[in-house]
Scaffold this motif. Structure first.
Motif, PDB file in Angstrom:
ATOM      1  N   THR A  57       0.837  -1.201   0.000  1.00 55.41           N
ATOM      2  CA  THR A  57       0.000   0.000   0.000  1.00 55.41           C
ATOM      3  C   THR A  57       0.873   1.251   0.000  1.00 55.41           C
ATOM      4  O   THR A  57       2.080   1.199   0.256  1.00 55.41           O
ATOM      5  N   TYR A 100     -13.652   2.339  -4.174  1.00 53.41           N
ATOM      6  CA  TYR A 100     -13.446   2.305  -2.725  1.00 53.41           C
ATOM      7  C   TYR A 100     -13.122   3.704  -2.223  1.00 53.41           C
ATOM      8  O   TYR A 100     -12.616   4.553  -2.964  1.00 53.41           O
ATOM      9  N   PRO A 102     -10.845   5.561   0.144  1.00 54.82           N
ATOM     10  CA  PRO A 102      -9.604   5.293   0.870  1.00 54.82           C
ATOM     11  C   PRO A 102      -9.595   5.888   2.269  1.00 54.82           C
ATOM     12  O   PRO A 102     -10.193   6.936   2.510  1.00 54.82           O
ATOM     13  N   GLN A 105      -4.465   4.512   3.585  1.00 55.77           N
ATOM     14  CA  GLN A 105      -3.686   3.735   2.615  1.00 55.77           C
ATOM     15  C   GLN A 105      -4.457   3.553   1.303  1.00 55.77           C
ATOM     16  O   GLN A 105      -5.674   3.360   1.325  1.00 55.77           O
ATOM     17  N   VAL A 106      -3.742   3.615   0.199  1.00 54.24           N
ATOM     18  CA  VAL A 106      -4.291   3.282  -1.115  1.00 54.24           C
ATOM     19  C   VAL A 106      -3.385   2.228  -1.731  1.00 54.24           C
ATOM     20  O   VAL A 106      -2.275   1.978  -1.253  1.00 54.24           O
ATOM     21  N   LEU A 141      -7.631  -3.393   2.948  1.00 53.15           N
ATOM     22  CA  LEU A 141      -7.322  -1.962   2.885  1.00 53.15           C
ATOM     23  C   LEU A 141      -8.022  -1.207   3.996  1.00 53.15           C
ATOM     24  O   LEU A 141      -9.106  -1.575   4.429  1.00 53.15           O
ATOM     25  N   CYS A 143     -10.149   1.171   4.267  1.00 54.86           N
ATOM     26  CA  CYS A 143     -11.072   1.978   3.464  1.00 54.86           C
ATOM     27  C   CYS A 143     -12.400   2.132   4.186  1.00 54.86           C
ATOM     28  O   CYS A 143     -12.763   1.321   5.026  1.00 54.86           O
TER      29      CYS A 143
END
Length: 196
Positions: A57, A100, A102, A105-106, A141, A143
């Motif tokens: 990430t 998504y 975020p 983190q992406v 993730l 998200c």
């Protein structure tokens, strides 16, 4: 676990005999090996970790471009995929659209199609495939929401039964903020929008 090509080859030969064909005739002689090779590809996602492509990430606030922090969704449209229906072992293929929201983190955009590829390379049903993609992204993730829309044509619908040659199936899987109808509607509208 890798596909047992030798066993598939043997079973395909038996299948040819079972449908009344002669597996040694010139047109079919290589068919068992060809099917075994194809199945090794079609089912390469069995036992694979679908979250692995999401392991690397990028920090939104401390990464290489902190001045480009996304304030809204990150969306990737028109990810082509193909899978095998677990009910008939016939292919279905179409497009996945993933959005998504975020957190800190992406991931690189190339990671999302890899998740789709791993999960689609298993005996599947479309509804579960969308749910698995959403769960994998939401679980791996940081998200706030995930939305997965799959639009696919199934050969079990187009070639058998009702033979609806133009019918496609659309499924939606939502997590987090995208379980809210208004947030989901905005992303679905963007998916259908023509690119500039």
């Amino acid at each position: 676990m890798a596909v047992d090509r030798e066993r598939v080859r043997t079973l395909v030969r038996e299948l040819l005999v079972a449908i009344g064909e002669e597996p040694e005739r010139p047109g079919l002689r290589q068919t068992p090996q060809r099917v075994a090779d194809a199945y090794a590809d079609f089912f390469s996602g069995v036992g694979e970790d679908a979250a692995a492509p999401l392991a690397r990430t990028i920090s939104v606030s401390h990464g290489p471009a902190p001045d480009t922090v996304p304030s809204g969704a990150v969306m990737l449209r028109d990810i082509r995929f193909r899978s095998m229906c677990e009910h008939h072992l016939l292919p279905f293929a179409g497009r996945a659209h993933i959005a998504y929201l975020p957190g800190e983190q992406v991931v690189g955009l190339g990671a999302l199609p890899k998740v789709v590829d791993v999960l689609a390379a298993r005996p599947q049903v479309q509804e579960r495939l969308g749910e698995q993609i959403a769960d994998t992204i939401a679980g791996a993730l940081d998200c706030r929401g995930v939305l997965v829309v799959l639009d696919a044509m199934h050969q079990c619908v187009t070639m058998r039964g009702g033979k609806q040659t133009d019918a496609s199936t659309v499924t939606i899987a939502a997590r987090g903020e995208y379980t809210e109808p208004a947030a989901r509607a905005e992303i679905i509208a963007l998916i259908g929008k023509e690119s500039a």
